[in-house]
Design a protein around this motif. Structure first.
Motif, mmCIF file in Angstrom:
data_model
loop_
_atom_site.group_PDB
_atom_site.id
_atom_site.type_symbol
_atom_site.label_atom_id
_atom_site.label_comp_id
_atom_site.label_asym_id
_atom_site.label_seq_id
_atom_site.Cartn_x
_atom_site.Cartn_y
_atom_site.Cartn_z
ATOM 1 N N VAL A 80 24.030 54.146 67.661
ATOM 2 C CA VAL A 80 24.595 55.497 67.674
ATOM 3 C C VAL A 80 25.181 55.814 69.048
ATOM 4 C CG1 VAL A 80 24.060 57.953 67.465
ATOM 5 C CG2 VAL A 80 23.105 56.333 65.826
ATOM 6 N N SER A 81 24.448 55.458 70.111
ATOM 7 C CA SER A 81 24.979 55.674 71.460
ATOM 8 C C SER A 81 26.218 54.828 71.702
ATOM 9 C CB SER A 81 23.916 55.346 72.511
ATOM 10 O OG SER A 81 22.890 56.300 72.508
ATOM 11 N N VAL A 124 25.139 50.423 77.716
ATOM 12 C CA VAL A 124 24.058 51.193 77.098
ATOM 13 C C VAL A 124 22.796 50.351 77.156
ATOM 14 C CG1 VAL A 124 23.217 52.253 74.962
ATOM 15 C CG2 VAL A 124 25.652 52.423 75.579
ATOM 16 N N PRO A 175 19.153 49.143 76.098
ATOM 17 C CA PRO A 175 18.277 49.183 74.921
ATOM 18 C C PRO A 175 16.868 49.631 75.305
ATOM 19 C CG PRO A 175 18.494 46.943 75.675
ATOM 20 C CD PRO A 175 19.389 47.765 76.557
ATOM 21 N N THR A 176 16.047 49.871 74.313
ATOM 22 C CA THR A 176 14.660 50.254 74.546
ATOM 23 C C THR A 176 13.736 49.372 73.714
ATOM 24 O OG1 THR A 176 14.776 51.919 72.783
ATOM 25 C CG2 THR A 176 15.218 52.662 75.045
ATOM 26 N N ASP A 193 20.327 50.864 69.891
ATOM 27 C CA ASP A 193 20.938 52.192 69.840
ATOM 28 C C ASP A 193 22.430 52.146 69.492
ATOM 29 O OD1 ASP A 193 21.351 54.874 69.923
ATOM 30 O OD2 ASP A 193 20.859 55.137 72.030
ATOM 31 N N LEU A 210 25.979 46.778 74.984
ATOM 32 C CA LEU A 210 24.553 46.844 75.282
ATOM 33 C C LEU A 210 24.223 45.920 76.454
ATOM 34 C CD1 LEU A 210 22.872 46.624 71.763
ATOM 35 C CD2 LEU A 210 22.916 48.622 73.270
ATOM 36 N N ASP A 254 17.231 44.277 67.749
ATOM 37 C CA ASP A 254 17.859 45.127 66.723
ATOM 38 C C ASP A 254 16.819 45.610 65.719
ATOM 39 O OD1 ASP A 254 20.332 44.787 67.895
ATOM 40 O OD2 ASP A 254 20.997 43.254 66.471
ATOM 41 N N ASP A 255 16.825 46.896 65.515
ATOM 42 C CA ASP A 255 15.968 47.502 64.509
ATOM 43 C C ASP A 255 16.662 47.430 63.157
ATOM 44 O OD1 ASP A 255 13.705 48.729 63.600
ATOM 45 O OD2 ASP A 255 13.983 50.592 64.712
ATOM 46 N N ALA A 285 15.407 47.926 70.465
ATOM 47 C CA ALA A 285 16.374 48.734 69.715
ATOM 48 C C ALA A 285 17.646 48.925 70.530
ATOM 49 C CB ALA A 285 15.763 50.086 69.353
#
Length: 352
Positions: A294-295, A320, A322-323, A292, A164, A274-275, A290
């Motif tokens: 999964v990604s 990757v 994050p959002t 992600d 990330l 982190d969610d 978040a």
């Protein structure tokens, strides 16, 4: 480079293959001197017992398990569970099974778990790194076993990494809080790993850019990273004579501890990295960065299978992004008294 064989061990030790087999499998009596020779030869060649062949002894030849290995950190962390689920999905579509192992963030247990996965002759390894040195995997890579590090890079070895952009995520959180009027922002930081180090760096960078600097007194760096320790840190911050009006947390466990410290209070903004399940169902839904998982798991598994299929490009780091997910807790504005204090300290006057 091919995998070392029992025959090579026997030749180097100057003994028969049956003797090597007895030492490897702990069967039969072998003199101390002979055992020492065999163990030295095993260490010199890098030989590992084929656990799959051992477990399938007596079955017809030519069968293959088609396994890949996945080593995770703390299995109680939903983030890692989501990574595992994504990896399993990609592997299943390719006709592979996933052999899971966990080291609970213990470097010694991690080394043993990796040896166990390699002993199963897995086609490749995905590792959420918890150790500091993975140079011992370089011979395995040279033999053709691909290795991909997930979420955290692996030091000491040239291998693919899927991580990330942790620093960017922390900068998002700070800028978001500043946009709602906060300048006195605290942070609760999990024990130092690559991920949390990057998140703290991003926090400090954004604080320096947005408000001039981060107040060291408002940063709590924890030793164990437990929810209970994060709760204590949260209570300490809230009890300060001039407490923060907003707090950034570097992991889901840190956020949960802070929420316990806050209790029914609704006057402190919170944005966590982190969610986690039900974060959107809290009385004040949680604003998060978040990551992600999964990604992360999907890209890592796809990279591993590309290597298994013969992809030979140099190892690379794939990032990757994050959002930020605004839900309410990160949009709480500071009390008017805090805004007045900040304006006075900066030499400005309050708006009329």
């Amino acid at each position: 480079m091919t995998r070392p064989t029992m025959k090579q061990v026997a030749e180097l030790a100057g003994v028969g293959m049956k003797t090597v087999s007895r030492v490897v499998n702990g069967e039969g009596r072998v003199s101390r001197e002979t055992r020492s020779k065999v163990e030295a030869a095993i260490a010199a060649t890098g030989y590992r017992r084929n656990e799959v062949a051992r477990s399938m002894r007596g079955m017809r030849s030519g069968q293959s398990t088609g396994d890949i290995g996945l080593l995770l950190g703390d299995l109680t962390n939903p983030f890692f569970a989501a990574i595992a689920s994504a990896v399993i999905g990609v592997a299943r579509a390719r006709g592979y099974a996933v052999v899971l192992a966990s080291a609970d963030e213990d470097p010694q247990a991690e080394r043993a778990a990796i040896d166990g996965l390699l002993g199963r002759q897995v086609a490749g390894l995905l590792i959420v790194a918890g150790g500091r040195d993975y140079s011992y995997l370089q011979p395995e890579l040279q033999r053709g076993t691909p290795v991909v590090f997930v979420d955290r890079p692996g030091a000491g070895v040239e291998a693919d990494e899927v991580v990330l952009d942790n620093a960017a995520g922390a900068r998002m959180a700070v800028r978001h809080l500043v946009s709602y009027g906060h300048s006195r922002i605290g942070a609760i930081v999990a024990p130092s790993r690559w991920t949390t180090t990057q998140r703290l760096r991003g926090f400090r960078d954004a604080m320096r850019t947005e408000v001039g600097s981060a107040d060291p007194a408002l940063i709590r760096r924890l030793s164990t990273g437990s929810v209970a320790e994060a709760e204590r840190a949260g209570r300490e911050l809230l009890a300060m004579p001039d407490p923060p009006t907003a707090i950034f947390t570097t992991t889901g466990f840190m956020t949960q501890g802070l929420l316990r410290a806050l209790g029914p209070r609704r006057d402190v903004a919170v944005t966590g990295f982190d969610d986690f399940p039900l974060a959107d169902m809290l009385p004040v839904p949680l604003t998060v960065v978040a990551g992600d998982p999964v990604s992360l798991g999907t890209v890592a598994a796809q990279t591993l299978f590309a290597r298994i299929d013969g992809w030979t490009e140099p190892p690379a780091r794939r990032v990757v992004r994050p959002t930020l997910v605004p839900r309410g807790s990160g949009e709480i504005r500071p009390p008017a008294s805090s805004i007045q204090s900040a304006l006075l300290s900066s030499g400005s006057s309050a708006p009329s």
